[in-house]
Design an enzyme around this catalytic site. Structure first.
Site, PDB file in Angstrom:
ATOM      1  N   ARG A 177       0.826  -1.235   0.000  1.00  0.00           N
ATOM      2  CA  ARG A 177       0.000   0.000   0.000  1.00  0.00           C
ATOM      3  C   ARG A 177       0.858   1.284   0.000  1.00  0.00           C
ATOM      4  O   ARG A 177       0.480   2.295   0.590  1.00  0.00           O
ATOM      5  CB  ARG A 177      -0.937   0.045   1.218  1.00  0.00           C
ATOM      6  CG  ARG A 177      -1.955  -1.073   1.265  1.00  0.00           C
ATOM      7  CD  ARG A 177      -3.001  -0.968   0.152  1.00  0.00           C
ATOM      8  NE  ARG A 177      -4.083  -1.894   0.386  1.00  0.00           N
ATOM      9  CZ  ARG A 177      -4.083  -3.174   0.020  1.00  0.00           C
ATOM     10  NH1 ARG A 177      -3.048  -3.683  -0.618  1.00  0.00           N
ATOM     11  NH2 ARG A 177      -5.118  -3.947   0.296  1.00  0.00           N
ATOM     12  N   SER A 228     -10.545  -0.028   3.817  1.00  0.00           N
ATOM     13  CA  SER A 228      -9.747  -0.322   5.007  1.00  0.00           C
ATOM     14  C   SER A 228      -9.162   0.978   5.564  1.00  0.00           C
ATOM     15  O   SER A 228      -8.517   1.724   4.847  1.00  0.00           O
ATOM     16  CB  SER A 228      -8.584  -1.264   4.661  1.00  0.00           C
ATOM     17  OG  SER A 228      -9.074  -2.515   4.269  1.00  0.00           O
ATOM     18  N   GLU A 298      -4.111   3.755   6.415  1.00  0.00           N
ATOM     19  CA  GLU A 298      -4.042   3.550   4.970  1.00  0.00           C
ATOM     20  C   GLU A 298      -4.756   4.726   4.280  1.00  0.00           C
ATOM     21  O   GLU A 298      -4.346   5.198   3.232  1.00  0.00           O
ATOM     22  CB  GLU A 298      -4.718   2.229   4.578  1.00  0.00           C
ATOM     23  CG  GLU A 298      -4.762   2.030   3.075  1.00  0.00           C
ATOM     24  CD  GLU A 298      -5.384   0.709   2.628  1.00  0.00           C
ATOM     25  OE1 GLU A 298      -5.190  -0.315   3.289  1.00  0.00           O
ATOM     26  OE2 GLU A 298      -6.082   0.728   1.596  1.00  0.00           O
TER      27      GLU A 298
END
Ligand code: EPU
Length: 309
Positions: A177, A228, A298
């Site tokens: 990520r 998320s 994130e």
């Protein structure tokens, strides 16, 4: 919460962008969470060339900007955004025998579904992933064992000093990520990218996409959210850690940690960004206390927030 002055030079922006400039534009509403206030200024772009010219101009004017694609991985503050928001709607797509090239505002899930119809596999994991190709490259989006690092061939980037360049996987510095682009905000923008595809029977592609979709339906809540909230810590799961800290279902105002999945924070209706932020802090503190692990966001916080620690 500290609210700064509106300082953008509106006359200069009007001179540069004319009709494409929109003032006091409700951008929170454009995000997948549908939370947050207005942008002082927004410029829409409809092609990769227009995106390049726009960002070039903003660099020349030395104005802070933020490229917004699908708004699926960001939380906009209640006070809105003081940077110039560049709304990326550049979405030209070209299929080749074993690759798809697209402008960075194209939807990733849509690319995956178009590839399936052409009997081209490789993006099965991405069919249900929200957001644009550009956002997916910057954040190395992934799901179901696949990610952008696993399928990207080249990305055409506009770099503030080096100009337009084709970047390889190595140049993009992908990690979980993460990418060079995410680590260096404001330095470069993704104009387009090419992803590898392989011929595969359409029925097989669809069967795999259906399996992934069924898994998501079972494990992820529907409704407005940012996906998320935290990255998974190495060898662990943010959702499980938040569950173990006893916070699933925790609600502040109209923001709630999903009772189904601890890493999804929901907007139950007109939720305030400040309430989501309070839940973020609570989850971080609780997981630190119960598991000794510091959760890392994130989701990108956009706008005006209390000082980050
Ligand atoms: N779990 C719990 N409690 C929860 C949530 C999860 O115990 O409340 C457990 C599950 O039982 C499972 C493990 O944690 O054993 C992992 O959960 P899950 O399979 O739901 O996947 P995830 O790690 O939470 C990741 C990605 C998602 C992606 C899914 C499916 C991250 C941060 N998230 O979620 O990506 O869709 O796998 O591949 O890497 C996103 O990045 O925005 C995103 C949605």
């Amino acid at each position: 919460m500290h609210v700064s002055e509106r300082t953008l030079p509106i006359a200069a922006l009007q001179a540069a962008f004319g009709d494409r400039l929109r003032l006091d534009e409700p951008v929170g509403r454009l995000t997948s969470a549908r939370i947050g206030g207005n942008a002082d200024a927004l410029v829409g772009v409809r092609s990769a060339d227009e995106l390049a010219q726009t960002v070039e101009t903003l660099w020349q004017l030395e104005l802070p900007y933020l490229v917004m694609g699908g708004g699926s991985n960001m939380l906009v503050s209640d006070a809105g955004v003081r940077q110039v928001v560049v709304l990326n709607q550049a979405n030209k797509v070209e299929f080749h025998e074993s690759a798809v090239w697209a402008e960075s505002g194209a939807g990733l899930g849509s690319l995956a579904r178009q590839a399936a119809r052409k009997g081209l596999g490789g993006l099965e994991w991405a069919a249900g992933v929200p957001g644009t190709l550009g956002g997916a490259v910057a954040g190395n989006a992934g799901a179901h064992g696949g990610d952008m690092a696993g399928c990207l061939q080249l990305a055409t980037i506009l770099h503030h000093e080096k100009g337009r360049q084709d970047w390889t996987l190595a140049d993009l510095g992908f990690a979980y990520r993460e990418s060079w682009l995410k680590r260096n905000p404001g330095q470069a923008v993704v104009l387009s990218a090419q992803l590898a595809l392989t011929p595969r029977p359409e029925a097989e592609i669809r069967a795999e996409m259906d399996t992934f979709q069924a898994y998501r339906r079972l494990t992820q809540p529907p409704g407005a959210s940012m996906g998320s909230m935290f990255k998974n810590p190495a060898g662990n799961s943010a959702g499980r850690l938040i569950e173990q800290a006893g916070l699933k279902g925790k609600r502040i105002g109209n923001a709630q940690i999903s009772p189904l999945h601890g890493n999804f924070f929901l907007n139950l209706g007109e939720a305030r960004a400040a309430d989501v932020y309070a839940l973020i802090q609570e989850a971080r503190q609780a997981v630190l206390k119960t598991a000794g692990i510091e959760l890392e966001l994130e989701v990108q916080l956009v706008g005006e927030w209390p000082q980050q620690d």
